[in-house]
Every structure is written in structure tokens, then in C-alpha cells.
Motif scaffolding. Structure first.
Motif, PDB file in Angstrom:
ATOM      1  N   ALA A  90     -17.532  58.624  51.999  1.00 36.96           N
ATOM      2  CA  ALA A  90     -17.489  60.084  51.864  1.00 36.96           C
ATOM      3  C   ALA A  90     -17.985  60.808  53.104  1.00 36.96           C
ATOM      4  CB  ALA A  90     -18.302  60.521  50.642  1.00 36.96           C
ATOM      5  N   SER A  93     -14.519  60.977  54.738  1.00 34.05           N
ATOM      6  CA  SER A  93     -13.356  61.357  53.925  1.00 34.05           C
ATOM      7  C   SER A  93     -13.475  62.767  53.366  1.00 34.05           C
ATOM      8  CB  SER A  93     -13.170  60.370  52.768  1.00 34.05           C
ATOM      9  OG  SER A  93     -14.193  60.542  51.794  1.00 34.05           O
ATOM     10  N   ASN A  95     -14.355  63.376  50.455  1.00 34.53           N
ATOM     11  CA  ASN A  95     -14.099  63.273  49.019  1.00 34.53           C
ATOM     12  C   ASN A  95     -15.407  62.941  48.317  1.00 34.53           C
ATOM     13  OD1 ASN A  95     -13.267  62.755  46.425  1.00 34.53           O
ATOM     14  ND2 ASN A  95     -11.754  61.203  46.950  1.00 34.53           N
ATOM     15  N   THR A  97     -16.109  63.207  45.012  1.00 32.65           N
ATOM     16  CA  THR A  97     -15.973  63.029  43.570  1.00 32.65           C
ATOM     17  C   THR A  97     -15.332  61.684  43.268  1.00 32.65           C
ATOM     18  OG1 THR A  97     -13.780  64.079  43.556  1.00 32.65           O
ATOM     19  CG2 THR A  97     -15.686  65.508  43.181  1.00 32.65           C
ATOM     20  N   ASP A  99     -13.772  58.288  42.822  1.00 35.09           N
ATOM     21  CA  ASP A  99     -13.606  57.114  43.676  1.00 35.09           C
ATOM     22  C   ASP A  99     -13.972  57.377  45.130  1.00 35.09           C
ATOM     23  OD1 ASP A  99     -12.698  55.750  41.466  1.00 35.09           O
ATOM     24  OD2 ASP A  99     -10.572  56.040  41.916  1.00 35.09           O
ATOM     25  N   GLY A 100     -14.109  58.639  45.507  1.00 36.70           N
ATOM     26  CA  GLY A 100     -14.472  58.958  46.887  1.00 36.70           C
ATOM     27  C   GLY A 100     -15.903  58.590  47.217  1.00 36.70           C
TER      28      GLY A 100
END
Length: 241
Positions: A90, A93, A95, A97, A99-100
Motif C-alpha cells: 500500500a 499502490s 490501495n 482497503t 486486498d490492498g
């Protein structure tokens, strides 16, 4: 209520046992933060939701005490999603939330992996290192795994490629550029003519091909791979983009 009555009351006795259990758990958890190795379950206890516990964060298997950044990493803070886990992916990325929030770096480019290693270096400099997370990056004895060694090798390769790209691109001066909402974008050369060229090392660095604007002299314009900006004259020194 007297201590004698409290001690002989079944309900009160249960209450005392619960309180003692809670105190013992708190003592155990606080003591355990001094350990070298953490399991994912143990690390999850230090996610900022318990005011009495430090806040811990993992990155590439290294665990740091980020309690001094409580306003950011504590409950309700903007970086709370990093607390109590290793969410290395993360960091690049974005992301935060589901799977991030994972420590897997599968599919990331060498520059992205390099950035995560640099984030780990930042935490070493800025926060207290408290141990290792057993799992992907460290085994049960606290030894680096092949995965961690591979990540660090990929990051080093990314650094080498970036330096090589910097040296290569220095041979061809980049265009000047500017952008405004009213007029859009423009590129120009103080000496030479603007052309788009491929950045061949970008595939290895980011996994994607990209282009940049460079300035070429008139004698160099017949080189293969040079792309004229759409709508721009062959010998124009300024081009709208």
C-alpha cells in the motif's frame, strides 16, 4: 462492601478474576513488545485501538513503534490503516482497503519496490525499530527469507537502472515545458528542436513504456525514433501539447 463480603460473593469473585486477567494480559502484551519476533496475530494487537498499548507498524517484515505519530497512526488517523499489520504494498499502490493492505509485492516494478525499501529506511531513521514479523520476510528464527533477499535485489537493480537512465538522458537535454489551464501545455528548446523519444529503460523500471521531450540539433533530426509533435512545424522551437 467489605473485602470479606467481596471475596465470598460468587459474582464479585468472577469480577475480581476478570480484572486480574485483564491486568495480566496488559502486562503480558506490554512485556511482549520488547520481543524480537512477532506473529501477525500479535502485531494486530498494536493497531492503535487500545490507548494503553503502543502503536506498531510493519514494512517488509520490520516492525516499528510509531506511537509518537499517534495523531496519524492512531484510531481515526489518516495512516491508521498501516497500524497493526504489514501493508508494504500500500505504500506505493495507494490501495488502503481489502486486498490492498498486504505485504505481497507481486507484480510491482523495480522502482516501486525501490520506493518501498526507501520507506523502510525512513522508518528506521524516524521511529524506533522493535523487531521482526514472522512470515513472508523473516522465518521463525528471525532470519531473512529468500523473498526479502529478492525484494532487496530488485530494489538495488531499480536504483542501478535509474542511475543509468539519468546518465543516458543527460546526453540529450530535456525540453522546457509549462502548462496553464487557459493556454494548455507547451514545450520548447533554448537550443535545437523538440522531439518525443522513447525511454527504453522505462520498461525495466516501471513495466510501462513512456516518452519524453528532448532537444535535437538540425543535424540530428534524421535519427530513427524521433517523433514530431502533432501540429508542430518541422523546424519549430516551440510546440503546443
Amino acid at each position: 462492601m467489605s473485602f470479606k463480603t467481596l471475596a465470598t460473593s460468587p459474582l464479585s469473585g468472577i469480577t475480581i478474576l476478570v480484572l486480574l486477567g485483564a491486568l495480566l494480559l496488559r502486562f503480558y502484551v506490554k512485556f511482549d513488545t520488547a520481543q524480537t519476533l512477532f506473529s501477525a496475530k500479535e502485531l494486530a494487537l498494536f493497531n492503535g485501538t487500545d490507548e494503553g498499548l503502543p502503536i506498531l507498524l510493519g514494512i517488509l517484515g520490520s516492525v516499528f513503534d510509531v506511537t509518537k505519530g499517534k495523531s496519524h497512526y492512531g484510531s481515526g488517523g489518516g495512516y491508521n490503516h498501516f497500524a497493526g499489520r504489514d501493508a508494504s504494498r500500500a505504500f506505493v499502490s495507494g490501495n488502503f482497503t481489502g486486498d490492498g493492505l498486504t505485504d505481497s509485492l507481486r507484480g510491482l516494478s523495480s522502482t516501486e519496490v525501490k520506493s518501498i525499501v526507501e520507506w523502510r529506511d525512513f522508518y528506521h531513521k524516524s521511529y524506533k525499530y522493535v523487531g521482526k514479523l514472522v512470515g513472508r520476510y523473516y522465518d521463525s528464527q528471525g532470519n531473512p527469507t529468500k523473498y526479502l533477499k529478492g525484494v532487496e535485489a530488485k530494489a538495488a537493480r531499480g536504483a542501478q537502472l535509474l542511475e543509468k537512465q539519468k546518465i543516458e538522458e543527460a546526453k540529450l537535454p530535456s525540453c522546457n515545458s509549462r502548462w496553464s489551464q487557459d493556454e494548455g501545455g507547451e514545450v520548447w528548446c533554448d537550443v535545437g528542436y523538440p522531439r518525443l523519444i522513447q525511454r527504453p529503460l522505462e520498461i525495466a523500471l516501471t513495466g510501462k513504456m513512456s516518452k519524453r521531450c528532448a532537444c535535437f540539433e538540425d543535424s540530428q533530426l534524421d535519427q530513427p525514433g524521433l517523433e514530431l509533435y502533432e501540429g508542430c512545424d518541422y523546424h519549430a522551437i516551440r510546440c503546443k501539447v
